[in-house]
Scaffold this active site. Structure first.
Site, PDB file in Angstrom:
ATOM      1  N   GLU A   1     -21.678 -47.988  52.658  1.00 29.56           N
ATOM      2  CA  GLU A   1     -21.919 -47.346  51.365  1.00 29.56           C
ATOM      3  C   GLU A   1     -20.568 -46.870  50.851  1.00 29.56           C
ATOM      4  OE1 GLU A   1     -23.178 -43.167  49.704  1.00 29.56           O
ATOM      5  OE2 GLU A   1     -24.545 -43.845  51.269  1.00 29.56           O
TER       6      GLU A   1
ATOM      7  N   CYS B   1     -22.451 -39.017  46.651  1.00 28.75           N
ATOM      8  CA  CYS B   1     -22.370 -40.426  46.278  1.00 28.75           C
ATOM      9  C   CYS B   1     -23.273 -40.746  45.098  1.00 28.75           C
ATOM     10  CB  CYS B   1     -22.719 -41.311  47.463  1.00 28.75           C
ATOM     11  SG  CYS B   1     -24.130 -40.740  48.409  1.00 28.75           S
TER      12      CYS B   1
ATOM     13  N   GLU C   1     -14.634 -44.946  40.028  1.00 29.40           N
ATOM     14  CA  GLU C   1     -15.250 -43.718  40.520  1.00 29.40           C
ATOM     15  C   GLU C   1     -14.201 -42.624  40.661  1.00 29.40           C
ATOM     16  OE1 GLU C   1     -18.098 -42.232  44.201  1.00 29.40           O
ATOM     17  OE2 GLU C   1     -16.555 -43.753  44.584  1.00 29.40           O
TER      18      GLU C   1
ATOM     19  N   LYS D   1     -17.438 -43.009  65.573  1.00 26.99           N
ATOM     20  CA  LYS D   1     -16.077 -42.528  65.302  1.00 26.99           C
ATOM     21  C   LYS D   1     -16.215 -41.340  64.370  1.00 26.99           C
ATOM     22  CE  LYS D   1     -11.498 -43.647  63.517  1.00 26.99           C
ATOM     23  NZ  LYS D   1     -11.434 -42.512  62.550  1.00 26.99           N
TER      24      LYS D   1
END
Length: 525
Positions: A265, A302, A393, A184
């Site tokens: 993740e 990340c 975050e 996707k």
């Protein structure tokens, strides 16, 4: 190559029928052509049916042929030339050098997995030969190898339009394992995804593989993603993105009649620990390196260092002053999408308004939309321990410095952390004992530990671990970068008392693949 706005379902170019997604140039906020109409549950069913039909053939392709397929994908991506680079730049606002570097990394990891496939060690062949005379119970002939799980759904990432998207690490490792892949595409870079998807499709055709080995779908809402994860023929999921998105996919996968693994993740603030001797000796150099890592790519990695932890005192004060000066001189950078910029702005506004977080520095303003101004905040350990909001975050160039009263408070802060992708230690010889005492905690908290480096930059190699305890990932036992990523999409099968002619090649008496198998407890030469 002319972009079509179509999905790729096997060898067929298919126009979707749902609301179209359209890339936006984040530097100008101008939409880009063509539109990409979204797929439906019927399109998902078609792609999954082809993938399932291809599975039993593809999973038993000779290792050399599968490796050549991965190398062919890399060749086809490189053959796209500047067309790929320019489209990716337009859709992401990333500079040419970054896109070229990411293309190189994408092709490198495809070729690295080709090498891994050829070597065959991932099959983990184990043989315990029969002991018919053993008392009191005879032992049968037992042989084990790893087999692929089945078709894999891969979700493209926003921040890596190549290396973590259509032909990125999840796709490469799944194909290497012998699993067909249904991707996707991420809505932020549909044109880049189409270009790469067509490169993969050409490699499938060139290598005469079943068409269902690869499909590419688009979708603006949740319909395609949830349908893909819920389809009974999908046996695993690879995802890089937000915590909320990853958790939603995990929940959908667990709600199936047959639950499947989701390798997501999601969220990490990557703490950096500054130990006293190192801080005393080189606070200015540490500040410079920290801000360079923090602001690289507008902080949209990340592994961005979103947290700094150190004992309070004059040396830390010097570090804060120096880091603030570097942040204050940092130019604004265009963020990947308007949505990412809005989330960054909301995150820094929340920290700026927090009564226990002080703004230490703000980067230079930029011109145009979606401009990331670097931000640096400072708080006390007591406040950090008392309010989980300070651990959230902020995706972008923003970081929080936590001032600790003593070594015990440093340890308390470390214990308080959620799971992380990385933890970094800056230390000198005099800091070894203190850092050694902290290591057991950090090993429980993170997947990669660094000494005297910075976490941005993830090497694609055999030893890399890019994973960690929740919420860094949904499964801390795995990595999404490096050759060990292939293990996510495999499972063991044992063959008992099989005639040699019925055994898979990896387990036959003659060892035709020349593997170093575990034979009766000893590695074969």
């Amino acid at each position: 190559m002319t972009l079509t706005g179509n999905m790729l379902i096997g060898r067929h170019s298919v126009t979707g029928s749902r609301e179209a997604i359209r890339a936006i140039d984040p530097a100008t906020d101008i939409p880009l052509d063509p539109p990409y109409p979204g797929g439906t549950g019927e399109h998902v069913d078609q792609a999954c049916a082809l993938a399932w039909a291809a599975f039993d053939t593809y999973r038993e392709t000779p290792l050399a042929a599968r490796a050549e397929f991965l190398e062919s994908i890399a060749d086809e991506i490189e053959s796209l030339g500047d067309a790929l680079v320019e489209r990716a730049m337009a859709e992401t606002g990333l500079p040419r050098a970054r896109i070229q570097g990411e293309r190189g990394r994408t092709c490198q990891q495809l070729r690295l997995f080709a090498r891994t496939v050829r070597a065959g060690g991932w099959l983990d062949a184990r043989i315990d030969t029969a002991l018919p005379e053993r008392n009191p119970i005879a032992r049968p002939d037992l042989r084990q190898r790893q087999v692929p799980l089945g078709p894999v759904a891969v979700f493209g990432a926003s921040n890596f339009p190549l290396a973590f998207s259509v032909a990125g690490g999840d796709t490469a490792s799944a194909l290497a394992a012998g699993c067909p892949v249904v991707v996707k595409a991420h809505s932020a870079h549909p044109g880049t995804s189409e270009l790469v998807g067509r490169a993969v499709a050409r490699a499938v055709e060139k290598c005469a593989l079943p068409q269902g080995v690869f499909s590419l779908l688009y979708g603006s809402g949740r319909e395609v993603g949830i349908a893909l994860v819920s389809d009974r023929r999908i046996k695993a999921v690879g995802f890089t993105g937000s915590r909320s998105g990853g958790v939603a996919l995990c929940n959908a996968a667990q709600a199936r009649p047959e639950p499947i693994p989701v390798y997501a993740e999601m969220s990490s603030i990557n703490p950096v620990f500054l130990f006293p001797a190192a801080l005393q000796a080189r606070s200015e150099a540490l500040a410079q390196g920290f801000v360079a890592s923090l602001t690289q790519g507008a902080g949209q990695f990340c592994t961005n260092p979103g947290l700094v932890i150190a004992r309070q005192g004059p040396a830390l004060d010097r570090f804060i002053v120096a880091a603030s000066e570097h942040v204050g001189r940092s130019p604004a950078q265009t963020m990947l999408t308007p949505g990412i910029f809005q989330a960054f702005a909301a995150g820094v506004a929340k920290l700026a308004e927090h009564s226990q977080a002080q703004t230490a520095a703000t980067g230079l303003p930029g011109e145009g939309p979606n401009q990331c101004q670097a931000r640096l905040f400072v708080t006390r350990a007591e406040a950090f321990l008392a309010d989980s909001a300070l651990q959230g975050e902020v995706f972008g160039a923003a970081s929080l410095i936590v001032q600790c009263a003593d070594d015990e408070q440093v340890r308390e802060v470390a214990e308080h952390l959620e799971g992380q992708l990385t933890a970094t230690l800056h230390l000198d010889e005099a800091d070894l004992e203190q850092s050694r005492a902290l290591l057991p905690t950090l090993e429980r908290k993170a997947g990669r530990l660094l000494v005297n480096g910075w976490p941005t930059g993830v090497e694609v190699c055999d030893a890399m671990v890019h994973g960690g305890p929740f919420p860094a990932t949904s499964d801390a036992r795995t990595t999404s970068v490096g050759t060990a990523a292939i293990l996510r999409f495999l499972r063991p099968v044992c063959y008992q008392d099989f005639p040699d002619g019925l055994l898979p090649s990896a387990l036959r008496h003659s060892n035709p693949l020349r593997l170093r198998r575990l034979l009766d407890g000893q590695r074969e030469a």
